[in-house]
Design a protein around this motif. Structure first.
Motif, PDB file in Angstrom:
ATOM      1  N   LYS A 190       7.558  -9.669  61.285  1.00 50.54           N
ATOM      2  CA  LYS A 190       7.535 -10.032  59.869  1.00 50.54           C
ATOM      3  C   LYS A 190       8.686 -10.986  59.551  1.00 50.54           C
ATOM      4  CE  LYS A 190       7.570  -8.083  55.164  1.00 50.54           C
ATOM      5  NZ  LYS A 190       7.558  -6.838  54.359  1.00 50.54           N
ATOM      6  N   PHE A 191       8.358 -12.049  58.802  1.00 49.30           N
ATOM      7  CA  PHE A 191       9.333 -13.028  58.341  1.00 49.30           C
ATOM      8  C   PHE A 191       9.165 -13.231  56.837  1.00 49.30           C
ATOM      9  CE2 PHE A 191       8.308 -13.937  62.712  1.00 49.30           C
ATOM     10  CZ  PHE A 191       9.498 -14.318  63.304  1.00 49.30           C
ATOM     11  N   THR A 192      10.208 -13.707  56.158  1.00 47.77           N
ATOM     12  CA  THR A 192      10.078 -14.106  54.764  1.00 47.77           C
ATOM     13  C   THR A 192       9.277 -15.400  54.678  1.00 47.77           C
ATOM     14  OG1 THR A 192      12.035 -15.525  54.706  1.00 47.77           O
ATOM     15  CG2 THR A 192      12.372 -13.147  54.316  1.00 47.77           C
ATOM     16  N   LYS A 193       8.915 -15.787  53.452  1.00 49.65           N
ATOM     17  CA  LYS A 193       8.171 -17.028  53.262  1.00 49.65           C
ATOM     18  C   LYS A 193       8.982 -18.244  53.709  1.00 49.65           C
ATOM     19  CE  LYS A 193       9.645 -17.547  48.434  1.00 49.65           C
ATOM     20  NZ  LYS A 193       9.189 -17.663  47.026  1.00 49.65           N
ATOM     21  N   ASP A 194      10.309 -18.095  53.766  1.00 46.71           N
ATOM     22  CA  ASP A 194      11.174 -19.186  54.207  1.00 46.71           C
ATOM     23  C   ASP A 194      11.407 -19.184  55.713  1.00 46.71           C
ATOM     24  OD1 ASP A 194      11.579 -20.124  51.554  1.00 46.71           O
ATOM     25  OD2 ASP A 194      13.050 -18.511  51.239  1.00 46.71           O
ATOM     26  N   GLY A 195      10.841 -18.192  56.396  1.00 49.81           N
ATOM     27  CA  GLY A 195      10.962 -18.144  57.847  1.00 49.81           C
ATOM     28  C   GLY A 195      12.078 -17.288  58.374  1.00 49.81           C
ATOM     29  N   ASP A 196      12.738 -16.522  57.515  1.00 46.76           N
ATOM     30  CA  ASP A 196      13.820 -15.655  57.967  1.00 46.76           C
ATOM     31  C   ASP A 196      13.263 -14.347  58.530  1.00 46.76           C
ATOM     32  OD1 ASP A 196      15.758 -17.497  57.110  1.00 46.76           O
ATOM     33  OD2 ASP A 196      15.766 -16.660  55.084  1.00 46.76           O
ATOM     34  N   TRP A 197      13.899 -13.856  59.591  1.00 45.74           N
ATOM     35  CA  TRP A 197      13.463 -12.620  60.251  1.00 45.74           C
ATOM     36  C   TRP A 197      13.625 -11.422  59.324  1.00 45.74           C
ATOM     37  CZ3 TRP A 197      10.851 -10.902  64.283  1.00 45.74           C
ATOM     38  CH2 TRP A 197      11.015  -9.577  64.703  1.00 45.74           C
ATOM     39  N   VAL A 198      12.591 -10.543  59.300  1.00 43.36           N
ATOM     40  CA  VAL A 198      12.643  -9.318  58.498  1.00 43.36           C
ATOM     41  C   VAL A 198      12.598  -8.078  59.384  1.00 43.36           C
ATOM     42  CG1 VAL A 198      11.506  -7.919  56.719  1.00 43.36           C
ATOM     43  CG2 VAL A 198      11.584 -10.419  56.497  1.00 43.36           C
ATOM     44  N   ALA A 199      11.526  -7.932  60.169  1.00 43.94           N
ATOM     45  CA  ALA A 199      11.356  -6.674  60.898  1.00 43.94           C
ATOM     46  C   ALA A 199      10.352  -6.818  62.027  1.00 43.94           C
ATOM     47  CB  ALA A 199      10.895  -5.571  59.951  1.00 43.94           C
ATOM     48  N   SER A 200      10.476  -5.912  63.006  1.00 42.48           N
ATOM     49  CA  SER A 200       9.471  -5.718  64.038  1.00 42.48           C
ATOM     50  C   SER A 200       8.739  -4.426  63.706  1.00 42.48           C
ATOM     51  CB  SER A 200      10.130  -5.626  65.414  1.00 42.48           C
ATOM     52  OG  SER A 200       9.159  -5.451  66.430  1.00 42.48           O
ATOM     53  N   ILE A 201       7.422  -4.500  63.529  1.00 39.48           N
ATOM     54  CA  ILE A 201       6.628  -3.369  63.069  1.00 39.48           C
ATOM     55  C   ILE A 201       5.677  -2.933  64.176  1.00 39.48           C
ATOM     56  CG2 ILE A 201       5.094  -2.516  61.259  1.00 39.48           C
ATOM     57  CD1 ILE A 201       6.031  -4.889  59.534  1.00 39.48           C
ATOM     58  N   GLY A 202       5.756  -1.666  64.568  1.00 34.75           N
ATOM     59  CA  GLY A 202       4.909  -1.132  65.622  1.00 34.75           C
ATOM     60  C   GLY A 202       5.524  -1.288  66.997  1.00 34.75           C
ATOM     61  N   GLU A 203       4.901  -0.603  67.960  1.00 35.30           N
ATOM     62  CA  GLU A 203       5.383  -0.648  69.337  1.00 35.30           C
ATOM     63  C   GLU A 203       4.228  -0.334  70.269  1.00 35.30           C
ATOM     64  OE1 GLU A 203       7.124   3.914  69.586  1.00 35.30           O
ATOM     65  OE2 GLU A 203       8.503   2.248  69.218  1.00 35.30           O
ATOM     66  N   PRO A 204       4.366  -0.663  71.565  1.00 33.62           N
ATOM     67  CA  PRO A 204       3.268  -0.415  72.497  1.00 33.62           C
ATOM     68  C   PRO A 204       2.925   1.067  72.612  1.00 33.62           C
ATOM     69  CG  PRO A 204       4.886  -1.933  73.439  1.00 33.62           C
ATOM     70  CD  PRO A 204       5.495  -1.367  72.191  1.00 33.62           C
ATOM     71  N   GLY A 205       1.630   1.343  72.720  1.00 33.10           N
ATOM     72  CA  GLY A 205       1.197   2.722  72.902  1.00 33.10           C
ATOM     73  C   GLY A 205      -0.162   2.965  72.285  1.00 33.10           C
ATOM     74  N   GLY A 206      -0.544   4.214  72.227  1.00 28.64           N
ATOM     75  CA  GLY A 206      -1.813   4.615  71.640  1.00 28.64           C
ATOM     76  C   GLY A 206      -1.648   5.910  70.877  1.00 28.64           C
ATOM     77  N   GLY A 207      -2.719   6.355  70.235  1.00 26.27           N
ATOM     78  CA  GLY A 207      -2.676   7.634  69.528  1.00 26.27           C
ATOM     79  C   GLY A 207      -2.152   7.505  68.117  1.00 26.27           C
ATOM     80  N   LYS A 208      -0.887   7.780  67.900  1.00 21.23           N
ATOM     81  CA  LYS A 208      -0.347   7.870  66.546  1.00 21.23           C
ATOM     82  C   LYS A 208      -0.297   6.510  65.858  1.00 21.23           C
ATOM     83  CE  LYS A 208       4.603   7.399  67.611  1.00 21.23           C
ATOM     84  NZ  LYS A 208       5.931   8.043  67.490  1.00 21.23           N
ATOM     85  N   LEU A 209      -0.274   6.532  64.530  1.00 19.64           N
ATOM     86  CA  LEU A 209      -0.147   5.309  63.754  1.00 19.64           C
ATOM     87  C   LEU A 209       1.105   4.541  64.171  1.00 19.64           C
ATOM     88  CD1 LEU A 209      -1.072   6.397  60.102  1.00 19.64           C
ATOM     89  CD2 LEU A 209      -2.418   4.991  61.650  1.00 19.64           C
TER      90      LEU A 209
END
Length: 378
Positions: free
Chosen positions: A188-207
């Motif tokens: 995720k980045f802002t509309k200006d291109g600045d870094w915000v967050a990494s969402i999720g990770e490799p795997g299966g099962g849980k959200l």
């Protein structure tokens, strides 16, 4: 109490899944819609997008391809008007072009191209000029080699990508890049291109666990729909919390005579078994290879479309995940599909599909009012 073998449980589960009924939506495919120049052909069409004027961007692995047989450069963006007339090529010879994956128009008609091979995402303004760049490909002066897949996966690096796949946006203009085959997360980045967050990770099962987030889209409220292809589900991100809040699974019957575009008919029970290798569900019915969300209609309603590789269908869903209808099947003929890789849905009953294996784009006109409940496979 008798023990039931795990394989039997898996088979029964798959059988129950396969026998659900969903209305089949009648539709037409507009013949010869794209008018290509006489000396031009499409190769694998990996991306399709439609802007507010009805112009159509096609991302293809063809024509300007060059290099060795393995690792050739294969990315080209072609622009057509709403009648299918060829207008021009966008970004010809761009440094980021390596291996085409997806294209999207944002609300301002900027065109975003996601290149899996170069690990780069490029934004073009409506005039076709580069206005924003994300990621960086490996330098030609270094030992540039494909990413090595290791287990467990290496942690992602903020601002860098390993085979990204698609892009979406929330109501504040924040940018969500599905990153993709190696990292299995959303950046995720802002509309200006600045870094915000990494969402999720490799795997299966849980959200929040992802296996090849292959496609991504947003609704009018800014909710982000992530096609978690290897886990055969669509996961939804709340943009306010950056959390996965729910999942959608597409369960519809598969006709007994359904065939894949190529290869042997998949053993669906095996693909969905609890002990199947990670990512096996990619080729199972309902696995989301491509998703799109329609603009709000006159009553404010939006619809979600998703496609799978086998049995090669397009599904129409409400945003809460109810399957409202389906259409098509695998094949080489018009109204049949060969690995739909991206869908553009400018309205509920007009959608465009980009096909890898049939090297084409089909414009589909849907007639849901004529839908009948299918009993195939019952």
């Amino acid at each position: 109490m008798k023990r039931v073998p795990i394989a039997l449980i898996a088979l029964l589960g798959a059988t129950s899944y396969a026998q659900q009924t969903v209305p089949e939506i009648p539709f037409d495919s507009v013949p010869n819609f794209l008018k290509l120049p006489a000396d031009m052909n499409l190769g694998e069409v990996s991306g399709i997008a439609v802007n507010s004027k009805g112009d159509i961007a096609v991302y293809t692995r063809s024509n300007s391809a060059g290099g060795p047989a393995y690792g050739a450069t294969a990315s080209q963006v072609l622009l057509f008007d709403k009648t299918g007339k060829f207008l021009r090529e966008i970004g010809k010879g761009l440094y980021a072009w390596s291996y085409a994956h997806a294209v999207r128009f944002d609300k301002d008609d900027n065109l975003w191209a996601i290149d899996k091979g170069s690990d780069m995402i490029v934004r073009f303004n409506p005039e076709g000029r580069v206005t924003m760049v994300f990621g960086r490909k490996k330098e030609a002066s270094d030992n540039a080699e494909p990413w090595e897949r290791v287990n467990p996966p290496r942690p992602p690096v903020p601002g860098q990508f390993r085979q990204p796949t698609d892009v979406a946006f929330d109501t504040d203009g924040n940018i969500y890049i599905s990153d993709g085959y190696i990292n299995s997360r959303v950046a995720k980045f802002t509309k200006d291109g600045d870094w915000v967050a990494s969402i999720g990770e490799p795997g299966g099962g849980k959200l929040g666990n992802l296996n090849t987030p292959h496609t991504i889209a947003n609704d009018a409220k800014g909710n982000i729909y992530v096609g978690d292809r290897g886990n055969r589900r669509i996961q939804v991100i709340d943009p306010k919390t950056n959390q996965f809040v729910r999942e959608i699974k597409i369960d519809a019957h598969v006709p007994a005579d359904a065939q894949p575009w190529m290869g042997a008919k998949p053993d669906v029970a095996r693909l969905l078994a609890a002990d199947a290798p990670p990512g096996s569900a990619t080729m199972a019915p309902g696995a989301p290879w491509a998703v799109c969300v329609t603009p709000p209609n006159a009553s404010g309603t939006q619809y979600l479309y998703s496609s799978d590789a086998f049995p090669g269908r397009v599904y129409k869903l409400s945003l809460d995940g109810k399957v409202l209808g389906m259409l098509g099947k695998s094949g080489h003929q018009p109204k049949q599909f060969g690995w739909i890789h991206e869908i553009a849905c400018p309205s509920e009953n007009e959608i465009y599909v980009a096909e890898l294996l049939n090297w084409r784009v089909q414009k589909l006109m849907l007639h849901p009012q004529q839908a009948k409940l299918s009993t195939a496979g019952q």
